[in-house]
Design a protein around this motif. Sequence first.
Motif, mmCIF file in Angstrom:
data_model
loop_
_atom_site.group_PDB
_atom_site.id
_atom_site.type_symbol
_atom_site.label_atom_id
_atom_site.label_comp_id
_atom_site.label_asym_id
_atom_site.label_seq_id
_atom_site.Cartn_x
_atom_site.Cartn_y
_atom_site.Cartn_z
ATOM 1 N N ASP A 1 1.386 12.031 6.027
ATOM 2 C CA ASP A 1 2.310 12.940 6.691
ATOM 3 C C ASP A 1 3.715 12.816 6.099
ATOM 4 N N PHE A 2 4.176 11.578 5.950
ATOM 5 C CA PHE A 2 5.562 11.328 5.555
ATOM 6 C C PHE A 2 5.806 11.669 4.083
ATOM 7 N N LEU A 3 4.851 11.300 3.233
ATOM 8 C CA LEU A 3 5.027 11.554 1.803
ATOM 9 C C LEU A 3 4.468 12.911 1.389
ATOM 10 N N GLU A 4 3.883 13.610 2.345
ATOM 11 C CA GLU A 4 3.255 14.900 2.077
ATOM 12 C C GLU A 4 2.249 14.787 0.937
ATOM 13 N N ILE A 5 1.327 13.849 1.106
ATOM 14 C CA ILE A 5 0.274 13.692 0.110
ATOM 15 C C ILE A 5 -1.069 13.941 0.800
ATOM 16 N N LYS A 6 -2.037 14.353 -0.019
ATOM 17 C CA LYS A 6 -3.321 14.758 0.561
ATOM 18 C C LYS A 6 -4.171 13.561 0.949
ATOM 19 N N LYS A 7 -4.136 12.513 0.084
ATOM 20 C CA LYS A 7 -4.965 11.366 0.415
ATOM 21 C C LYS A 7 -4.319 10.066 -0.060
ATOM 22 N N THR A 8 -4.804 8.980 0.457
ATOM 23 C CA THR A 8 -4.366 7.671 -0.013
ATOM 24 C C THR A 8 -5.569 6.988 -0.650
ATOM 25 N N ASP A 9 -5.303 5.914 -1.387
ATOM 26 C CA ASP A 9 -6.429 5.232 -2.032
ATOM 27 C C ASP A 9 -7.070 4.189 -1.113
ATOM 28 N N PHE A 10 -6.660 4.176 0.154
ATOM 29 C CA PHE A 10 -7.296 3.197 1.046
ATOM 30 C C PHE A 10 -7.816 3.850 2.328
ATOM 31 N N GLU A 11 -7.938 5.197 2.295
ATOM 32 C CA GLU A 11 -8.466 5.824 3.505
ATOM 33 C C GLU A 11 -9.958 5.493 3.616
ATOM 34 N N ASN A 12 -10.401 5.409 4.794
ATOM 35 C CA ASN A 12 -11.820 5.125 5.069
ATOM 36 C C ASN A 12 -12.299 3.757 4.610
ATOM 37 N N ILE A 13 -11.402 2.847 4.274
ATOM 38 C CA ILE A 13 -11.915 1.525 3.900
ATOM 39 C C ILE A 13 -12.318 0.781 5.173
ATOM 40 N N ASP A 14 -13.205 -0.184 4.969
ATOM 41 C CA ASP A 14 -13.767 -0.917 6.096
ATOM 42 C C ASP A 14 -12.911 -2.161 6.377
ATOM 43 N N VAL A 15 -12.333 -2.206 7.577
ATOM 44 C CA VAL A 15 -11.475 -3.346 7.936
ATOM 45 C C VAL A 15 -12.001 -3.992 9.208
ATOM 46 N N LYS A 16 -12.166 -5.317 9.164
ATOM 47 C CA LYS A 16 -12.620 -6.019 10.364
ATOM 48 C C LYS A 16 -11.626 -7.121 10.684
ATOM 49 N N CYS A 17 -11.295 -7.251 11.948
ATOM 50 C CA CYS A 17 -10.467 -8.400 12.325
ATOM 51 C C CYS A 17 -10.720 -8.742 13.789
ATOM 52 N N ASP A 18 -10.252 -9.939 14.154
ATOM 53 C CA ASP A 18 -10.434 -10.413 15.517
ATOM 54 C C ASP A 18 -9.506 -9.617 16.436
ATOM 55 N N LEU B 1 0.833 -1.214 0.000
ATOM 56 C CA LEU B 1 0.000 0.000 0.000
ATOM 57 C C LEU B 1 0.859 1.253 0.000
ATOM 58 N N ALA B 2 1.968 1.206 0.715
ATOM 59 C CA ALA B 2 2.857 2.373 0.773
ATOM 60 C C ALA B 2 3.453 2.640 -0.600
ATOM 61 N N ALA B 3 3.962 1.579 -1.250
ATOM 62 C CA ALA B 3 4.609 1.751 -2.557
ATOM 63 C C ALA B 3 3.599 2.241 -3.590
ATOM 64 N N LYS B 4 2.421 1.658 -3.529
ATOM 65 C CA LYS B 4 1.387 2.008 -4.491
ATOM 66 C C LYS B 4 1.026 3.490 -4.380
ATOM 67 N N ASN B 5 0.870 3.956 -3.166
ATOM 68 C CA ASN B 5 0.453 5.348 -2.987
ATOM 69 C C ASN B 5 1.573 6.337 -3.256
ATOM 70 N N ALA B 6 2.809 5.912 -2.993
ATOM 71 C CA ALA B 6 3.944 6.777 -3.337
ATOM 72 C C ALA B 6 4.009 6.936 -4.847
ATOM 73 N N ALA B 7 3.928 5.807 -5.559
ATOM 74 C CA ALA B 7 4.045 5.843 -7.016
ATOM 75 C C ALA B 7 2.893 6.628 -7.643
ATOM 76 N N LYS B 8 1.709 6.456 -7.073
ATOM 77 C CA LYS B 8 0.541 7.166 -7.603
ATOM 78 C C LYS B 8 0.679 8.672 -7.447
ATOM 79 N N ASN B 9 1.517 9.090 -6.513
ATOM 80 C CA ASN B 9 1.712 10.518 -6.284
ATOM 81 C C ASN B 9 2.993 11.021 -6.952
ATOM 82 N N ASN B 10 3.332 10.388 -8.066
ATOM 83 C CA ASN B 10 4.457 10.828 -8.883
ATOM 84 C C ASN B 10 5.807 10.752 -8.194
ATOM 85 N N LEU B 11 5.917 9.862 -7.245
ATOM 86 C CA LEU B 11 7.222 9.675 -6.618
ATOM 87 C C LEU B 11 7.861 8.429 -7.218
#
Lengths: 91, 1001
Positions: free
Chosen positions: B483-500, B183-193
């Motif tokens: 914060d670290f990549l100084e990007i406004k949003k990620t493509d997985f914010e607000n997704i629904d995650v459930k776990c034990d 997810l980190a690599a994907k979002n960095a690349a998507k933001n032209n890094l």
Amino acid sequence: MFIINCPYCGERDQQEFKAGGEAHIERPKQPTELSDDEWAEYLFMRKNIKGVQFERWNHAHGCRKWFNMVRDTSNDEIKLIYKMGEKPPVE
Amino acid sequence: MPENFRVKSSEFIDETNRISFKFNGKTYYGFRGDTLASALLANNVHLVGRSFKYHRPRGIMTSGSEEPNAIVQVNENTDTTEPNVRATEIEIYEGLEASSQNCWPNVNFDIGGINNLISPFLPAGFYYKTFMWPSSFWEKYEYFIRHSAGLGKSPKKKDPDIYDHRYVHCDVLVVGAGISGILAAKNAAKNNLKTLLVDEKNELGGSTLFQNEEFNKIENQSSSEWLKKQIQELKDLKNLEVKVRTSVAAYHGYNYLLARENLTDHLEKKDKQNKVRQRLLKIRAKKVILATGALERPLIFNNNDRPGIMLSSAVKKYADFYGVACGKKIVFFTNNDSAYESALCLHNKGIKVEAIIDIRENSDSKTVKSLEASGIKIHWSHTIVDTHGYKRLNNVSIMKLSKDGMTVTGKKIKISCDCLGMAGGWTPAVHLFTQSGGKLRFDEDNKVFLPSKYPSKQISVGSCSGDFKINSIIKNLDLNLKDFLEIKKTDFENIDVKCDSEKSKRNIWLLPSDKSIGKTKPFVDYQNDATAKDIKLALREGFRSIEHVKRYTTTGMGTDQGKLGNMHALGIIADTADVKMGELGTTTFRPPYTPLTFGTIVGRNVGEFFDIFRRTPMNDWHIEHKAEFENVGQWKRAWYYPVNGETMHEAVQRESKAARESAGILDASTLGKIDIQGSDSSEFLNRVYTNAWSKLAIGNCRYGLMLNEDGMVYDDGVTTRLGENHYIMTTTTGGAANVLGKLEDYLQTEWPELDVYLTSVTDHYATASVCGPNSKKILNKIVPDIELSDENFPHMSFKEAKIGNINCRIMRISFTGELSYEINVQASYGKSVWEKCIEAGKEFNITPYGTETMHLLRAEKGFIIVGQDTDGTMTPVDLQMDWIVSKKKYDFIGKRSLYRSDTMREDRKQLIGLLTDDPSIVLEEGAQIVSELNQNPIQMLGHVTSSYFSPNLNKSIALAVVKGGKDMLGKKLYIPMENKTINVTVSNPVFFDKENLRINA
Ligand SMILES: [Zn+2]
């Protein structure tokens, strides 16, 4: 491995540079006037600080220019680089 | 027909592609996608090696690079053999041969196993304590130790493989391709890094790919399905480069990382041909995201090392990823819920889970409830007190834990099993973080060290930062990435995650047994056979610092760097010494994270590419004339020119005689040459040489000695004044670069007011030195326009001349004591001018001579070679060269130091000549010199620095440095050698032509 901002060439890899020991130790103008102890002080005594240290560096595989560096030896952070002959910053 | 331990085909295993391989000489089969470990386990082979000290049978414990036991030798007895390879990391290929290490004669019958029986006598520090005394026995001990210990065999022949180095620059480097890294690599690349994602495994996805589908959901899909889609999307990203089988070995300052990319190790032999095997990536990243995950911890209990005892996560991975059951009857031993997920996974695949032993009193998570419902027996508040089975686990004994966890009570229960999965919790893989200089903090709650202070632009995400649950991983990753990549949003914010979720925690670093600790073997470091008992012994013996305990017990010092047991070692020390783990600190993790091959480290810099070498313009002529060469610094210099099968001695004797009797010629092109210009050049030379330069007339040459500021001789050479403000300085061959550097240093930093410019012209000129009584006649043929009389062209002077159309500078200077001319021409004319000299000298039998003859001839004259007769501790006075030190000059580099009390001592080592009483004996350079033979201890006065048989004097001569030697003229000294003592007499260091008549002969 540092990236060093040579004041004449810009940012370069540390491999191109040579460290030259403590900075701002001026060679005495009249060595013959000095006592053995005074001369030894100039010749041998160097600080080895854990923390902020003033150093001489040479862009040996580049422009061959010497310059000064302020480096924190505890984390290798380069705080400042300035040319030879320029005054060291006050803490 | 062997039993089948394949349970269910996995998507990562290609069952249509059967591969045969050999292990310990026996042929087995596996499938493409298997590691050596998974293929062996599929064949029910657990016993793969012996431990280092006790030679205990050991099995595969893990499924990754942290493996401490399954260390094998690959392709033994071939030139590509490699020791210490982890079976868990070897992808099998047709023809692979691997064998166990550290066992002799074989893994099933190992003579060293006797160490296991005598192990009460092999406590921590055993080797230190026992083999140190008496010291004269060391050779015998060493034989014993080397024979019975040793990790693998290094290859004997040259490595035939190709290795490579590559520099990589990127905006973002992501280390680890689990869910966080992806997810980190994907979002960095998507933001032209410009992003690079590396993972040591051959597949992306990490452990999330096999998470329990029922309890881990993302966007209403199983977490693994969701992650697979994310991996698919990586392919379309332009800014992203993905490298698998790439392990980051080191993380240095300023985000400089070294990674090994494994390119062909998994390929069949025929596909490996002519390809780069491994590549060292030298990565400079603007930002680094560490997503290195976490390593599962073992549990420390009595006999926790038998083949069949593995990490719970590994048992699960072998089933999930490779479709391999690690046993027919499996027991899990745990202090947390993760073992239940492993057990459920096995259960669902039809592998029998016999029982779960949990040191906690209970847990009410969904996973645990679900397992309970399946009817598998759970022993709460129990611990394993012993295990049985020599070459394979066959049962475990359990007892009830006391409330405080310090003792066991009740009845011993035996549970039969052939595999035990240990789940001791998770250790964030902070190795790279700490290598980079990062500081850790101890999280008392979860008993983990976590990244605290980042030394460069980097963050740790996912489980290496202490997030173990998928919901918190994703939530924190979103915040941190923005914060670290100084990007406004990620493509997985607000997704629904459930776990034990897991609430119940209990941690006991060293689990008790019904036996006293002295009678147990709870292994903390499997590879080095360090037990909890050893650690406690070290503490009893007074060791307190974790670094000392580590070295004394060798805990964490194996090739696995203590990846598994380090935390337990710390925990046991903290508990025993009653200190807080956070205060104890941790040992330093040093690079490499996983071992690197030498081939990868050196890359292409092998053979003739190991170091650059320099050749003179006359080099081809030397080769044509069968010269032998020697290395002088980076230069290849002609050493001597043997003719008609001469030995070196014979050639040098002939060359030396010829140079003095008629004419010799030397290639002196390698001498350092520095062009000095500027209006303050004379003043500059005054300051850097010991003698005076202001009055040197244009057209004249002068020898100079250069000191360090400490007064010690640094370099020497002849400098010629070419014009009012123009000099050419020569330096020693080896010192050229350093002299230039030193002169530049003084000019730039001490004397910036001087108008002087230095240019290295060493490579620009070729130098042929013609010497001998007939040299003038030869010169006359080459440069007939020059009047060569002593009046017009005296010794130590220079003339410009033309050889045909070629401009040349001729210096009449001499390093041999003979009449001698050095002809300098532009380098490209070097060979033709050399050949002209040879042609002109034919009638005088001009003899080319090499460096050896040059050294001999100068030694006959007592001329020093800086670096041979000096070693950085000799002043000009020590060398009896007071004549070259100006008394009038106010200052020069090193002057003040010549008057220090130490440099004025009378008993300093001083240069002298030595003559052997038997003139046929040639002394050994470096031989020690004494004046008294019957002393104890015998006092060394100095040593021989140069020694030759002089053909011109027909006797042996030597130069030496001897304490107080200046006043020893005529004194008898001794040189004790191994088989004889040589008698010598101190002489003047000038042996030949003391009156210096030959220079003008
Ligand atoms: Zn520069």
